[in-house]
Design a protein around this motif. Structure first.
Motif, PDB file in Angstrom:
ATOM      1  N   THR A 113      33.714  33.373  33.829  1.00 41.36           N
ATOM      2  CA  THR A 113      33.603  33.749  35.188  1.00 41.36           C
ATOM      3  C   THR A 113      32.697  34.348  34.891  1.00 41.36           C
ATOM      4  O   THR A 113      32.051  34.152  33.715  1.00 41.36           O
ATOM      5  CB  THR A 113      34.718  34.907  35.445  1.00 41.36           C
ATOM      6  N   THR A 130      44.510  35.401  39.864  1.00 36.87           N
ATOM      7  CA  THR A 130      45.329  35.797  40.420  1.00 36.87           C
ATOM      8  C   THR A 130      46.276  34.482  40.243  1.00 36.87           C
ATOM      9  O   THR A 130      47.090  34.374  40.925  1.00 36.87           O
ATOM     10  CB  THR A 130      44.710  36.129  41.822  1.00 36.87           C
ATOM     11  N   THR A 154      44.832  45.576  45.978  1.00 37.27           N
ATOM     12  CA  THR A 154      44.802  45.957  44.352  1.00 37.27           C
ATOM     13  C   THR A 154      43.486  45.079  44.448  1.00 37.27           C
ATOM     14  O   THR A 154      43.300  43.543  44.605  1.00 37.27           O
ATOM     15  CB  THR A 154      45.961  44.123  44.191  1.00 37.27           C
ATOM     16  N   PHE A 155      43.123  46.090  43.910  1.00 35.44           N
ATOM     17  CA  PHE A 155      41.856  45.881  43.120  1.00 35.44           C
ATOM     18  C   PHE A 155      41.879  45.470  42.110  1.00 35.44           C
ATOM     19  O   PHE A 155      42.856  46.292  40.383  1.00 35.44           O
ATOM     20  CB  PHE A 155      40.825  47.043  42.819  1.00 35.44           C
ATOM     21  N   GLU A 175      38.975  40.111  33.728  1.00 36.73           N
ATOM     22  CA  GLU A 175      38.877  40.723  32.686  1.00 36.73           C
ATOM     23  C   GLU A 175      40.113  41.409  32.400  1.00 36.73           C
ATOM     24  O   GLU A 175      40.788  42.086  30.902  1.00 36.73           O
ATOM     25  CB  GLU A 175      37.382  41.364  32.580  1.00 36.73           C
ATOM     26  N   ARG A 211      29.383  45.588  43.398  1.00 38.37           N
ATOM     27  CA  ARG A 211      29.259  45.474  42.102  1.00 38.37           C
ATOM     28  C   ARG A 211      28.138  45.606  42.109  1.00 38.37           C
ATOM     29  O   ARG A 211      27.070  45.944  42.325  1.00 38.37           O
ATOM     30  CB  ARG A 211      29.153  43.832  42.020  1.00 38.37           C
ATOM     31  N   GLY A 251      35.438  36.344  47.727  1.00 38.93           N
ATOM     32  CA  GLY A 251      36.507  36.834  46.593  1.00 38.93           C
ATOM     33  C   GLY A 251      36.485  36.169  45.616  1.00 38.93           C
ATOM     34  O   GLY A 251      36.405  36.197  44.736  1.00 38.93           O
ATOM     35  N   ARG A 291      33.658  35.507  42.220  1.00 35.92           N
ATOM     36  CA  ARG A 291      32.387  35.701  41.706  1.00 35.92           C
ATOM     37  C   ARG A 291      31.494  35.143  41.037  1.00 35.92           C
ATOM     38  O   ARG A 291      31.924  33.826  41.154  1.00 35.92           O
ATOM     39  CB  ARG A 291      33.113  36.203  40.287  1.00 35.92           C
TER      40      ARG A 291
HETATM   41  C1  6R9 Z   1      41.638  39.328  41.252  1.00 33.67           C
HETATM   42  C2  6R9 Z   1      40.303  38.863  41.053  1.00 33.67           C
HETATM   43  C3  6R9 Z   1      36.826  40.816  40.119  1.00 33.67           C
HETATM   44  C4  6R9 Z   1      35.783  41.504  41.173  1.00 33.67           C
HETATM   45  C5  6R9 Z   1      36.071  42.950  41.164  1.00 33.67           C
HETATM   46  C6  6R9 Z   1      35.353  43.371  41.942  1.00 33.67           C
HETATM   47  C7  6R9 Z   1      36.079  41.980  42.856  1.00 33.67           C
HETATM   48  C8  6R9 Z   1      38.373  42.323  43.314  1.00 33.67           C
HETATM   49  C9  6R9 Z   1      39.228  44.009  45.125  1.00 33.67           C
HETATM   50  C10 6R9 Z   1      37.932  43.853  44.772  1.00 33.67           C
HETATM   51  C11 6R9 Z   1      37.394  45.880  45.876  1.00 33.67           C
HETATM   52  C12 6R9 Z   1      40.189  45.165  45.916  1.00 33.67           C
HETATM   53  N1  6R9 Z   1      37.287  42.590  43.803  1.00 33.67           N
HETATM   54  N2  6R9 Z   1      39.889  43.001  43.623  1.00 33.67           N
HETATM   55  N3  6R9 Z   1      36.763  45.015  45.352  1.00 33.67           N
HETATM   56  N4  6R9 Z   1      38.915  45.666  46.411  1.00 33.67           N
HETATM   57  N5  6R9 Z   1      41.170  45.120  45.956  1.00 33.67           N
HETATM   58  O1  6R9 Z   1      39.221  39.249  41.994  1.00 33.67           O
HETATM   59  O2  6R9 Z   1      38.883  39.071  39.997  1.00 33.67           O
HETATM   60  O3  6R9 Z   1      37.316  37.232  39.999  1.00 33.67           O
HETATM   61  O4  6R9 Z   1      37.306  38.434  38.707  1.00 33.67           O
HETATM   62  O5  6R9 Z   1      36.527  39.390  40.547  1.00 33.67           O
HETATM   63  O6  6R9 Z   1      36.456  41.549  42.533  1.00 33.67           O
HETATM   64  O7  6R9 Z   1      34.102  42.870  42.494  1.00 33.67           O
HETATM   65  O8  6R9 Z   1      34.995  43.340  40.036  1.00 33.67           O
HETATM   66  P1  6R9 Z   1      37.816  38.394  40.051  1.00 33.67           P
END
Ligand code: 6R9
Length: 661
Positions: free
Chosen positions: A270, A317, A422-423, A427, A528, A537, A539
């Protein structure tokens, strides 16, 4: 009103409908609070109980958490188990064995079903094929596959023999693949000849060949090729084999290899804030435990559910909520090969109707694009489909703006389905902060409260809690089983990136800013805090894109990349570029911009293509030569520069960079 402003004034509250509370695995806030209290009173006992109840151990663990070498935490460290056995074998002899594990819908609409028992046979046979190729416990295998049953089979087969997989998203370039093969020291690549997306046949094997031709893949011995389409592809004798060739004569039984709880189940790369992607290393037991428990808690999964997570297996995911969680939970899941807009933007709604999906999990960026399509064409509006099977909706990957939340709630969920926002992160392995469908009152745009056992908080630079209503950095104060274990081959970077010394060296720093509401203490993620962008969505590190641009050495002298808000993709990539030749304008500038975009697509992948490109004779720099990124961010947003520019060496450059192509 911008999305951020409307979140700040958000005061709509949606209590869970009675039907969702009744019979829920976590029913009502009291039940949620009781679990939080259990974790608070006996942290290790809480996790030990979950691990005993939810995983089948070949050797039970006696020690729950080992913090002696923090932040290199170990969970259940003397236990042994197998992840694939916990997803497949455990259902043998139960009513689950003959039900569909996967309902696969191909790009062209063809549907293939596979029961748990059949899937176990397929995984076992593939595991035997891997062994026959010389793949052993502990070896790394790269999986570069389309969304197919075979992709899940390959992951599960690695887990079955204790090989560590590293899935590379099928949209990544040869260069990105090359980098990952080398960093992981992979012995094999599992791929397909082509992938089908939106009616187009796109090459995969050719990209693998290109990656290997870049040289240095010294550990790599085998390439296994799934023939997804009838089109032939280049095969290198002695190195490449089709699935059919590799599976020929292999038994459909394979005893799962018990591994230590901490054995690396997978590495997933990532973006971080430097140019080099991080190989996030996950454990077997802790990771799988949380994938299973969050299926139960966040999605309230029952045996009768048809679960559909639209994420690709190339992202985390697709690991936790396609390849592992749904199988460990024993539900039927839909796996989809294609794209949401083919043959038209009603595809998701059509599939929910056809397969009677009950729990649907997707990303805000997909919702936003489908809103736009539905508003433009009544035929692809969810109202035209029977979505009455749905009972829970989920969102993941980026903040969901309240406007999109309301539309999802009304038009997809028929105002009866709770939305779990879902946040979590690559990691964290699984959900961290999320509503529970049968308990949590929902506030659009808020991921609400941490799951029981997740000690999330918002702190300042030195790790001190900030009061509700004030923004700060999101941290997790105590380890949890599914957390990242290391950055593959780089323990120093692991410590530095995630466990800041200034906070005491044991708080996990998520890299996101957040704020808790004053009334309910609900968390809202503000974005971030590092140089990582979130585009649709996904990174993306700004440094990665900058290095891709400057690697075009003939043309590019210097580049700086920043993000700006975008209605559709959440954030968009903006690149400020100084060329080695004179600054281009008009049509010529357009032509060079296209050339640069294509280059970035080739170096990283199409998702990293800059949306905006601006050319300058120079970049805004301080007298000491530092690029002033905050100014670039304002320019990218089209804002007037209000910041102090007195340290700027070349103020005239700002006007030039503000010019759009
Ligand atoms: C599972 C996934 C992680 C980053 C994370 C944040 C953002 C993910 C979120 C969200 C707000 C949510 N993020 N889910 N921000 N509300 N429900 O996405 O993993 O690809 O590693 O991204 O995505 O910034 O730090 P990943």
């Amino acid at each position: 009103m911008s999305a951020i402003e409307s979140v700040l004034v958000e005061n709509r509250v949606f209590p869970p409908p009675e039907a969702a509370v009744k019979g829920a695995r976590i029913s009502g806030m009291k039940a949620y609070e009781a679990l939080c209290a259990e974790a608070g009173q006996d942290f290790e006992g809480f996790w030990a109980r979950l691990a005993r109840e939810n995983l089948a151990w070949t050797k039970p663990f006696t020690r729950t958490l080992d913090e002696s070498n923090a932040p290199f935490y170990k969970w259940f460290a003397d236990g042994e188990l197998n992840a694939s056995a916990n997803c497949l074998d455990k259902h043998l002899g139960t009513p689950v064995e003959n039900k569909d594990a996967i309902v696969f819908e191909a790009d062209d609409g063809a549907v293939t079903r596979i029961t748990y028992k059949q899937l176990l046979a397929r995984v076992s046979q593939f595991a035997n094929a891997l062994k026959a190729q010389g793949v052993n416990k502990g070896d790394r295998v790269i999986i570069y596959m389309p969304m197919t049953i075979e992709g899940v089979v390959a992951m599960q087969a690695c887990a079955r023999i204790g090989a560590t997989h590293s899935v590379v998203f099928g949209g990544f370039s040869a260069k990105a693949l090359h980098e990952r093969i080398i960093d992981a020291g992979a012995v094999a690549v599992v791929t397909a000849n082509y992938q089908m997306r939106g009616g187009k046949e796109l090459p995969l094997k050719a990209i693998v060949d290109e990656a290997i031709a870049m040289g240095g893949c010294n550990t790599l011995k085998q390439v296994l090729v799934y023939m997804r389409t009838a089109t032939a592809c280049n095969m290198v004798a002695g190195r490449d084999q089709t699935f059919d060739e590799a599976l020929e004569g292999q038994s459909t039984e394979c005893v799962p290899v018990p591994v230590n709880a901490e054995h690396p189940l997978f590495i997933l790369y990532t973006s971080g804030s430097t140019g080099k992607p991080k190989g996030v290393q996950h454990s077997t037991a802790g990771y799988l435990l949380w994938a299973k428990v969050t299926m139960d808690w966040t999605f309230d999964i029952k045996p009768s559910d048809v679960f559909w997570c639209t994420a690709d297996i190339g992202w985390v995911t697709g690991h936790s909520y396609v390849a592992y969680g749904p199988l460990a939970a024993g539900c039927t899941q839909v796996v989809f090969e294609g794209v949401p807009t083919y043959p038209n933007a009603g595809r998701f709604w059509d599939m929910i109707q056809k397969h009677k999906v009950t729990v649907f999990y997707t990303a805000p960026t997909a919702i936003r694009s489908l809103i736009k399509a539905a508003e433009g064409d009544e035929k692809v509006h969810p109202a035209r489909y029977d979505l009455s099977s749905l009972r829970i909706l989920g969102s993941v990957g980026e903040p969901i703006n309240p406007e999109a939340w309301m539309w999802y709630h009304k038009h997809v969920g028929g105002e009866r389905c709770p939305i779990v926002d879902t946040f979590w992160q690559t990691e964290t392995g699984g959900h961290m902060i999320t509503p529970l469908p049968g308990a949590t009152p929902l506030v659009p745009g808020s991921c609400t409260l941490p799951l029981p056992g997740i000690m999330a908080a918002i702190v300042d630079e030195v790790g001190k809690d900030v009061p509700n209503g004030s923004g700060g950095m999101l941290v997790v104060k105590r380890p949890w089983p599914s957390m990242i274990r290391n950055i593959w081959g780089d323990p120093e970077r692991y410590k530095k990136s995630y466990f800041p010394e200034e906070m005491g060296g044991t708080y996990y720093l998520a890299g996101d800013g957040a704020v808790r509401s004053e009334d309910r203490g609900y968390f809202r993620i503000t974005g971030r805090i590092d140089d990582v962008l979130n585009v649709s969505g996904h990174r993306l590190g700004t440094m990665e894109i900058e290095s891709a641009l400057v690697s075009m050495t003939e043309l590019v002298a210097e580049a700086a990349v920043v993000g700006r808000p975008d209605d559709m993709t959440g954030e968009a990539v903006c690149a400020f570029v100084v060329l080695k030749r004179s600054r281009p304008t008009g049509e010529e500038a357009q032509k060079i911009a296209t050339q640069l975009r294509n280059w970035v697509a080739k170096e990283i992948g199409p998702i990293a293509k800059p949306k905006d490109i601006r050319f300058g004779d120079n970049l805004p720099k301080t007298r000491s030569g530092k690029i002033m990124r905050r100014l670039l961010r304002s320019i990218a947003r089209g804002e007037a520069i209000t910041q102090d520019t007195s340290t700027l060496e070349n103020p005239a450059i700002l006007e030039q960079l503000a010019e759009k192509l």
